[in-house]
Design a protein around this motif. Structure first.
Motif, PDB file in Angstrom:
ATOM      1  N   VAL A  84     -46.682   2.367   2.413  1.00  0.00           N
ATOM      2  CA  VAL A  84     -46.136   1.174   1.764  1.00  0.00           C
ATOM      3  C   VAL A  84     -47.098   0.717   0.674  1.00  0.00           C
ATOM      4  CG1 VAL A  84     -47.204  -0.436   3.416  1.00  0.00           C
ATOM      5  CG2 VAL A  84     -45.139  -1.121   2.172  1.00  0.00           C
ATOM      6  N   PHE A  85     -46.563   0.069  -0.331  1.00  0.00           N
ATOM      7  CA  PHE A  85     -47.370  -0.581  -1.360  1.00  0.00           C
ATOM      8  C   PHE A  85     -46.499  -1.574  -2.103  1.00  0.00           C
ATOM      9  CE2 PHE A  85     -45.525   3.179  -3.162  1.00  0.00           C
ATOM     10  CZ  PHE A  85     -45.151   2.841  -4.453  1.00  0.00           C
ATOM     11  N   GLN A  86     -47.152  -2.546  -2.719  1.00  0.00           N
ATOM     12  CA  GLN A  86     -46.449  -3.542  -3.512  1.00  0.00           C
ATOM     13  C   GLN A  86     -46.998  -3.514  -4.922  1.00  0.00           C
ATOM     14  OE1 GLN A  86     -46.254  -7.465  -1.830  1.00  0.00           O
ATOM     15  NE2 GLN A  86     -45.747  -8.411  -3.786  1.00  0.00           N
ATOM     16  N   MET A  87     -46.099  -3.504  -5.883  1.00  0.00           N
ATOM     17  CA  MET A  87     -46.491  -3.578  -7.282  1.00  0.00           C
ATOM     18  C   MET A  87     -45.973  -4.888  -7.869  1.00  0.00           C
ATOM     19  SD  MET A  87     -46.092   0.337  -8.650  1.00  0.00           S
ATOM     20  CE  MET A  87     -46.891  -0.003 -10.220  1.00  0.00           C
ATOM     21  N   THR A  88     -46.854  -5.533  -8.620  1.00  0.00           N
ATOM     22  CA  THR A  88     -46.514  -6.761  -9.312  1.00  0.00           C
ATOM     23  C   THR A  88     -46.683  -6.498 -10.801  1.00  0.00           C
ATOM     24  OG1 THR A  88     -47.334  -8.080  -7.469  1.00  0.00           O
ATOM     25  CG2 THR A  88     -47.093  -9.207  -9.589  1.00  0.00           C
ATOM     26  N   PHE A  89     -45.694  -6.898 -11.575  1.00  0.00           N
ATOM     27  CA  PHE A  89     -45.729  -6.726 -13.023  1.00  0.00           C
ATOM     28  C   PHE A  89     -45.944  -8.101 -13.635  1.00  0.00           C
ATOM     29  CE2 PHE A  89     -43.562  -3.166 -11.209  1.00  0.00           C
ATOM     30  CZ  PHE A  89     -44.168  -2.103 -11.843  1.00  0.00           C
ATOM     31  N   ILE A  90     -47.098  -8.255 -14.295  1.00  0.00           N
ATOM     32  CA  ILE A  90     -47.554  -9.555 -14.762  1.00  0.00           C
ATOM     33  C   ILE A  90     -47.445  -9.623 -16.280  1.00  0.00           C
ATOM     34  CG2 ILE A  90     -49.478 -11.192 -14.747  1.00  0.00           C
ATOM     35  CD1 ILE A  90     -50.628  -9.451 -12.373  1.00  0.00           C
ATOM     36  N   PRO A  91     -46.479 -10.383 -16.795  1.00  0.00           N
ATOM     37  CA  PRO A  91     -46.407 -10.579 -18.244  1.00  0.00           C
ATOM     38  C   PRO A  91     -47.428 -11.634 -18.660  1.00  0.00           C
ATOM     39  CG  PRO A  91     -44.582 -11.709 -17.161  1.00  0.00           C
ATOM     40  CD  PRO A  91     -45.379 -11.020 -16.084  1.00  0.00           C
ATOM     41  N   TYR A  92     -48.062 -11.416 -19.804  1.00  0.00           N
ATOM     42  CA  TYR A  92     -49.044 -12.383 -20.267  1.00  0.00           C
ATOM     43  C   TYR A  92     -49.191 -12.280 -21.773  1.00  0.00           C
ATOM     44  CZ  TYR A  92     -52.346  -8.435 -19.749  1.00  0.00           C
ATOM     45  OH  TYR A  92     -52.981  -7.237 -19.819  1.00  0.00           O
ATOM     46  N   LEU A  93     -49.915 -13.208 -22.359  1.00  0.00           N
ATOM     47  CA  LEU A  93     -50.015 -13.281 -23.815  1.00  0.00           C
ATOM     48  C   LEU A  93     -51.061 -12.346 -24.399  1.00  0.00           C
ATOM     49  CD1 LEU A  93     -49.559 -17.111 -24.392  1.00  0.00           C
ATOM     50  CD2 LEU A  93     -47.906 -15.278 -24.773  1.00  0.00           C
ATOM     51  N   THR A  94     -52.127 -12.060 -23.668  1.00  0.00           N
ATOM     52  CA  THR A  94     -53.131 -11.166 -24.215  1.00  0.00           C
ATOM     53  C   THR A  94     -52.573  -9.753 -24.309  1.00  0.00           C
ATOM     54  OG1 THR A  94     -54.109 -10.814 -22.036  1.00  0.00           O
ATOM     55  CG2 THR A  94     -55.059 -12.567 -23.381  1.00  0.00           C
ATOM     56  N   TYR A  95     -53.306  -8.905 -24.984  1.00  0.00           N
ATOM     57  CA  TYR A  95     -52.819  -7.551 -25.298  1.00  0.00           C
ATOM     58  C   TYR A  95     -51.464  -7.627 -25.997  1.00  0.00           C
ATOM     59  CZ  TYR A  95     -56.611  -5.333 -22.739  1.00  0.00           C
ATOM     60  OH  TYR A  95     -57.841  -4.915 -22.325  1.00  0.00           O
ATOM     61  N   GLN A  96     -51.366  -8.613 -26.886  1.00  0.00           N
ATOM     62  CA  GLN A  96     -50.187  -8.792 -27.734  1.00  0.00           C
ATOM     63  C   GLN A  96     -48.914  -8.970 -26.915  1.00  0.00           C
ATOM     64  OE1 GLN A  96     -50.178  -5.840 -30.923  1.00  0.00           O
ATOM     65  NE2 GLN A  96     -52.378  -5.577 -30.595  1.00  0.00           N
TER      66      GLN A  96
END
Length: 150
Positions: free
Chosen positions: A66-78
């Motif tokens: 098992v594993f959990q992936m979280t996709f984090i949108p943010y302002l850095t890295y354009q």
């Protein structure tokens, strides 16, 4: 091995795996019946488009990882997206058979599919074997992590 989205029926097997080590056994409460808090957490994860709880199953559709992936949108890295992988566990009878490496190969590909520019993880400093494993996969200790528990 196959990868699939975790279902609510997988929750007891997942909790059993995360509780089955020296650190997990101090944090988790694997009992039958399973505390409702785990099912509530599953529902929150399942309803969030930036969360993916994935299980690895064998030919009998038994959960072996098992594993959990979280996709984090943010302002850095354009305005980039970073992927975070957490809660990686392999059932004790399948350890040291390449399941963990296969999980990370799959996760790296999934992060790329979701247009993430990096995949990050944290691991407890009390897990030196895990640290060596992650380094063997190409992860680098580039930052000093800090936490505040409540």
């Amino acid at each position: 091995m196959k990868f699939r989205k975790a279902s609510i029926k997988d929750v007891p097997n997942i909790v059993q795996m995360i509780a089955d080590d020296a650190l997990g056994s101090t944090r988790e409460k694997y009992t039958i019946p399973l505390p409702q808090t785990y099912y509530d957490a599953y529902e929150r994860i399942d309803s969030d488009q930036n969360q993916e709880l994935t299980v690895v199953v064998n030919e009998k559709d038994e959960v072996i990882g098992v594993f959990q992936m979280t996709f984090i949108p943010y302002l850095t890295y354009q305005g980039g997206v970073r992927a975070q992988i957490e809660g990686v566990r392999v059932h004790k009878s399948y350890r040291n058979q390449g399941v963990g490496k296969t999980i990370f190969q799959w996760a790296i590909q999934r992060a790329k599919e979701r247009n993430a520019h990096l995949l990050q993880l944290t691991t407890d400093k009390k897990r030196p074997d895990a640290i060596r494993f992650y380094e063997s996969l190409g992860f680098k200790a580039s930052h000093e992590g800090m936490k505040m528990h409540f």
